[in-house]
Design a protein around this motif. Sequence first.
Motif, PDB file in Angstrom:
ATOM      1  N   LYS A 133       2.035  -2.647   1.461  1.00  0.00           N
ATOM      2  CA  LYS A 133       0.860  -2.650   0.577  1.00  0.00           C
ATOM      3  C   LYS A 133       0.611  -1.291  -0.080  1.00  0.00           C
ATOM      4  O   LYS A 133       0.060  -1.216  -1.179  1.00  0.00           O
ATOM      5  CB  LYS A 133      -0.381  -3.089   1.348  1.00  0.00           C
ATOM      6  N   HIS A 134       0.998  -0.222   0.594  1.00  0.00           N
ATOM      7  CA  HIS A 134       0.803   1.105   0.001  1.00  0.00           C
ATOM      8  C   HIS A 134       1.753   1.325  -1.174  1.00  0.00           C
ATOM      9  O   HIS A 134       1.421   2.030  -2.128  1.00  0.00           O
ATOM     10  CB  HIS A 134       1.022   2.191   1.054  1.00  0.00           C
ATOM     11  N   VAL A 135       2.931   0.720  -1.092  1.00  0.00           N
ATOM     12  CA  VAL A 135       3.917   0.848  -2.167  1.00  0.00           C
ATOM     13  C   VAL A 135       3.508  -0.010  -3.362  1.00  0.00           C
ATOM     14  O   VAL A 135       3.360   0.487  -4.481  1.00  0.00           O
ATOM     15  CB  VAL A 135       5.320   0.439  -1.667  1.00  0.00           C
ATOM     16  N   SER A 136       3.321  -1.310  -3.116  1.00  0.00           N
ATOM     17  CA  SER A 136       2.964  -2.219  -4.210  1.00  0.00           C
ATOM     18  C   SER A 136       1.545  -1.992  -4.706  1.00  0.00           C
ATOM     19  O   SER A 136       1.203  -2.355  -5.844  1.00  0.00           O
ATOM     20  CB  SER A 136       3.117  -3.681  -3.762  1.00  0.00           C
ATOM     21  N   GLY A 137       0.700  -1.355  -3.873  1.00  0.00           N
ATOM     22  CA  GLY A 137      -0.681  -1.095  -4.268  1.00  0.00           C
ATOM     23  C   GLY A 137      -0.860   0.121  -5.154  1.00  0.00           C
ATOM     24  O   GLY A 137      -1.988   0.448  -5.526  1.00  0.00           O
ATOM     25  N   GLY A 138       0.232   0.770  -5.495  1.00  0.00           N
ATOM     26  CA  GLY A 138       0.148   1.891  -6.428  1.00  0.00           C
ATOM     27  C   GLY A 138       1.016   3.076  -6.075  1.00  0.00           C
ATOM     28  O   GLY A 138       1.362   3.885  -6.939  1.00  0.00           O
ATOM     29  N   GLY A 139       1.391   3.194  -4.796  1.00  0.00           N
ATOM     30  CA  GLY A 139       2.182   4.340  -4.374  1.00  0.00           C
ATOM     31  C   GLY A 139       3.526   4.444  -5.062  1.00  0.00           C
ATOM     32  O   GLY A 139       4.022   5.552  -5.309  1.00  0.00           O
ATOM     33  N   PHE A 140       4.100   3.293  -5.381  1.00  0.00           N
ATOM     34  CA  PHE A 140       5.407   3.292  -6.034  1.00  0.00           C
ATOM     35  C   PHE A 140       5.369   4.067  -7.347  1.00  0.00           C
ATOM     36  O   PHE A 140       6.343   4.740  -7.720  1.00  0.00           O
ATOM     37  CB  PHE A 140       5.855   1.854  -6.296  1.00  0.00           C
ATOM     38  N   TRP A 141       4.254   3.996  -8.042  1.00  0.00           N
ATOM     39  CA  TRP A 141       4.161   4.603  -9.373  1.00  0.00           C
ATOM     40  C   TRP A 141       3.696   6.050  -9.329  1.00  0.00           C
ATOM     41  O   TRP A 141       3.459   6.660 -10.372  1.00  0.00           O
ATOM     42  CB  TRP A 141       3.231   3.770 -10.254  1.00  0.00           C
ATOM     43  N   ASP A 142       3.614   6.625  -8.119  1.00  0.00           N
ATOM     44  CA  ASP A 142       3.280   8.041  -8.015  1.00  0.00           C
ATOM     45  C   ASP A 142       4.445   8.936  -8.395  1.00  0.00           C
ATOM     46  O   ASP A 142       4.311  10.153  -8.424  1.00  0.00           O
ATOM     47  CB  ASP A 142       2.821   8.379  -6.591  1.00  0.00           C
ATOM     48  N   ASP A 143       5.589   8.336  -8.648  1.00  0.00           N
ATOM     49  CA  ASP A 143       6.735   9.074  -9.196  1.00  0.00           C
ATOM     50  C   ASP A 143       6.956   8.555 -10.616  1.00  0.00           C
ATOM     51  O   ASP A 143       7.282   7.380 -10.811  1.00  0.00           O
ATOM     52  CB  ASP A 143       7.988   8.838  -8.349  1.00  0.00           C
ATOM     53  N   TYR A 144       6.762   9.423 -11.593  1.00  0.00           N
ATOM     54  CA  TYR A 144       6.822   8.979 -12.985  1.00  0.00           C
ATOM     55  C   TYR A 144       8.223   8.541 -13.421  1.00  0.00           C
ATOM     56  O   TYR A 144       8.383   7.917 -14.479  1.00  0.00           O
ATOM     57  CB  TYR A 144       6.314  10.086 -13.924  1.00  0.00           C
ATOM     58  N   THR A 145       9.236   8.834 -12.605  1.00  0.00           N
ATOM     59  CA  THR A 145      10.598   8.434 -12.965  1.00  0.00           C
ATOM     60  C   THR A 145      11.008   7.099 -12.323  1.00  0.00           C
ATOM     61  O   THR A 145      12.109   6.626 -12.566  1.00  0.00           O
ATOM     62  CB  THR A 145      11.621   9.510 -12.562  1.00  0.00           C
ATOM     63  N   HIS A 146      10.130   6.507 -11.511  1.00  0.00           N
ATOM     64  CA  HIS A 146      10.434   5.194 -10.946  1.00  0.00           C
ATOM     65  C   HIS A 146      10.431   4.131 -12.044  1.00  0.00           C
ATOM     66  O   HIS A 146       9.528   4.105 -12.886  1.00  0.00           O
ATOM     67  CB  HIS A 146       9.406   4.816  -9.879  1.00  0.00           C
ATOM     68  N   LYS A 147      11.423   3.252 -12.022  1.00  0.00           N
ATOM     69  CA  LYS A 147      11.529   2.208 -13.047  1.00  0.00           C
ATOM     70  C   LYS A 147      11.195   0.823 -12.514  1.00  0.00           C
ATOM     71  O   LYS A 147      10.472   0.062 -13.141  1.00  0.00           O
ATOM     72  CB  LYS A 147      12.938   2.210 -13.642  1.00  0.00           C
ATOM     73  N   ARG A 148      11.734   0.467 -11.331  1.00  0.00           N
ATOM     74  CA  ARG A 148      11.437  -0.851 -10.761  1.00  0.00           C
ATOM     75  C   ARG A 148      11.864  -0.873  -9.294  1.00  0.00           C
ATOM     76  O   ARG A 148      12.758  -0.121  -8.888  1.00  0.00           O
ATOM     77  CB  ARG A 148      12.162  -1.964 -11.511  1.00  0.00           C
ATOM     78  N   PRO A 149      11.221  -1.724  -8.494  1.00  0.00           N
ATOM     79  CA  PRO A 149      11.622  -1.855  -7.089  1.00  0.00           C
ATOM     80  C   PRO A 149      12.739  -2.886  -6.933  1.00  0.00           C
ATOM     81  O   PRO A 149      12.981  -3.697  -7.836  1.00  0.00           O
ATOM     82  CB  PRO A 149      10.337  -2.350  -6.415  1.00  0.00           C
ATOM     83  N   TYR A 150      13.408  -2.848  -5.769  1.00  0.00           N
ATOM     84  CA  TYR A 150      14.455  -3.820  -5.449  1.00  0.00           C
ATOM     85  C   TYR A 150      14.215  -4.361  -4.044  1.00  0.00           C
ATOM     86  O   TYR A 150      13.957  -3.593  -3.110  1.00  0.00           O
ATOM     87  CB  TYR A 150      15.842  -3.175  -5.534  1.00  0.00           C
ATOM     88  N   SER A 151      14.306  -5.678  -3.909  1.00  0.00           N
ATOM     89  CA  SER A 151      14.074  -6.300  -2.609  1.00  0.00           C
ATOM     90  C   SER A 151      15.324  -6.208  -1.737  1.00  0.00           C
ATOM     91  O   SER A 151      16.450  -6.127  -2.232  1.00  0.00           O
ATOM     92  CB  SER A 151      13.676  -7.769  -2.787  1.00  0.00           C
ATOM     93  N   LEU A 152      15.116  -6.259  -0.444  1.00  0.00           N
ATOM     94  CA  LEU A 152      16.225  -6.243   0.498  1.00  0.00           C
ATOM     95  C   LEU A 152      17.118  -7.454   0.284  1.00  0.00           C
ATOM     96  O   LEU A 152      18.348  -7.350   0.307  1.00  0.00           O
ATOM     97  CB  LEU A 152      15.681  -6.220   1.932  1.00  0.00           C
ATOM     98  N   ARG A 153      16.513  -8.606   0.066  1.00  0.00           N
ATOM     99  CA  ARG A 153      17.299  -9.835  -0.145  1.00  0.00           C
ATOM    100  C   ARG A 153      18.207  -9.725  -1.362  1.00  0.00           C
ATOM    101  O   ARG A 153      19.360 -10.148  -1.330  1.00  0.00           O
ATOM    102  CB  ARG A 153      16.351 -11.030  -0.296  1.00  0.00           C
ATOM    103  N   GLN A 154      17.703  -9.122  -2.434  1.00  0.00           N
ATOM    104  CA  GLN A 154      18.512  -8.952  -3.641  1.00  0.00           C
ATOM    105  C   GLN A 154      19.690  -8.017  -3.392  1.00  0.00           C
ATOM    106  O   GLN A 154      20.823  -8.291  -3.791  1.00  0.00           O
ATOM    107  CB  GLN A 154      17.655  -8.384  -4.770  1.00  0.00           C
ATOM    108  N   LEU A 155      19.428  -6.901  -2.709  1.00  0.00           N
ATOM    109  CA  LEU A 155      20.490  -5.940  -2.423  1.00  0.00           C
ATOM    110  C   LEU A 155      21.563  -6.546  -1.517  1.00  0.00           C
ATOM    111  O   LEU A 155      22.762  -6.357  -1.746  1.00  0.00           O
ATOM    112  CB  LEU A 155      19.898  -4.692  -1.772  1.00  0.00           C
ATOM    113  N   GLU A 156      21.139  -7.287  -0.507  1.00  0.00           N
ATOM    114  CA  GLU A 156      22.099  -7.922   0.398  1.00  0.00           C
ATOM    115  C   GLU A 156      22.995  -8.902  -0.350  1.00  0.00           C
ATOM    116  O   GLU A 156      24.216  -8.911  -0.163  1.00  0.00           O
ATOM    117  CB  GLU A 156      21.357  -8.640   1.531  1.00  0.00           C
ATOM    118  N   LYS A 157      22.385  -9.722  -1.189  1.00  0.00           N
ATOM    119  CA  LYS A 157      23.147 -10.721  -1.956  1.00  0.00           C
ATOM    120  C   LYS A 157      24.175 -10.044  -2.861  1.00  0.00           C
ATOM    121  O   LYS A 157      25.350 -10.456  -2.913  1.00  0.00           O
ATOM    122  CB  LYS A 157      22.184 -11.564  -2.786  1.00  0.00           C
ATOM    123  N   MET A 158      23.777  -9.002  -3.554  1.00  0.00           N
ATOM    124  CA  MET A 158      24.678  -8.326  -4.478  1.00  0.00           C
ATOM    125  C   MET A 158      25.844  -7.675  -3.737  1.00  0.00           C
ATOM    126  O   MET A 158      27.001  -7.801  -4.135  1.00  0.00           O
ATOM    127  CB  MET A 158      23.909  -7.285  -5.294  1.00  0.00           C
TER     128      MET A 158
END
Length: 227
Positions: A133-158
Amino acid sequence: MKQDLSVFHTLEMATLREWHTPYAALFNDASKVIDLGCGSGVFLELLEQAGVHCIGLDIDAALVEQLKSSGHSVYHATHIDLCTHAQGCDGIHISHVIEHLWGDEMKTLLEDCVASLAANGLLVIRTPNWSNKHVSGGGFWDDYTHKRPYSLRQLEKMLVDMGMKITASGNEPFGWEDTFIIARKEPAVLGDPQLDQPIWPASRLQHEDSSLKSRIRRKLRRLLSGE
């Protein structure tokens, strides 16, 4: 070594070492490891102290020069340059890099990792956990160079579709519960599966347990007081 314009890179060096150590230990038997996004060089130092040859790549030219002056093997480079330095290596560490890439860029990076690794080579990827919740609640965007998150399930599949064997994955049991995924290039030589599992220091887990209990007590007090 300080990284400018970053909310996230303000931790004390001792804390950073404690955070990186369980992952560095996974590469103890490697002969050549690439640390993509080496930042302040803590991971490099841990591997060098263990006698492992590690090459750092980072986009921050100033940090690269500082690390070079300290005797580290570091290059000013981005994810695009991985293959130039990683051919035939038996380990690649990518901590908090992929969230700075768009989907097509991240896919190409994973493909380059697979192409560069030797058979049974180890790949470790770490990234913010959007389910926290801290990440999706805004913490993720505290780095102006962040573009998008990736889920564990997506990374495993790839990674599986690209010919990698997932040997460990999940979320760190402390802090913002960062996502980690550990994989080996096929044909993977799997001995004890626990060898690819990060072992968290007891001090870290005890601190988190204490923090959790404190949060629960505060919530109970608010509920009982009707706040």
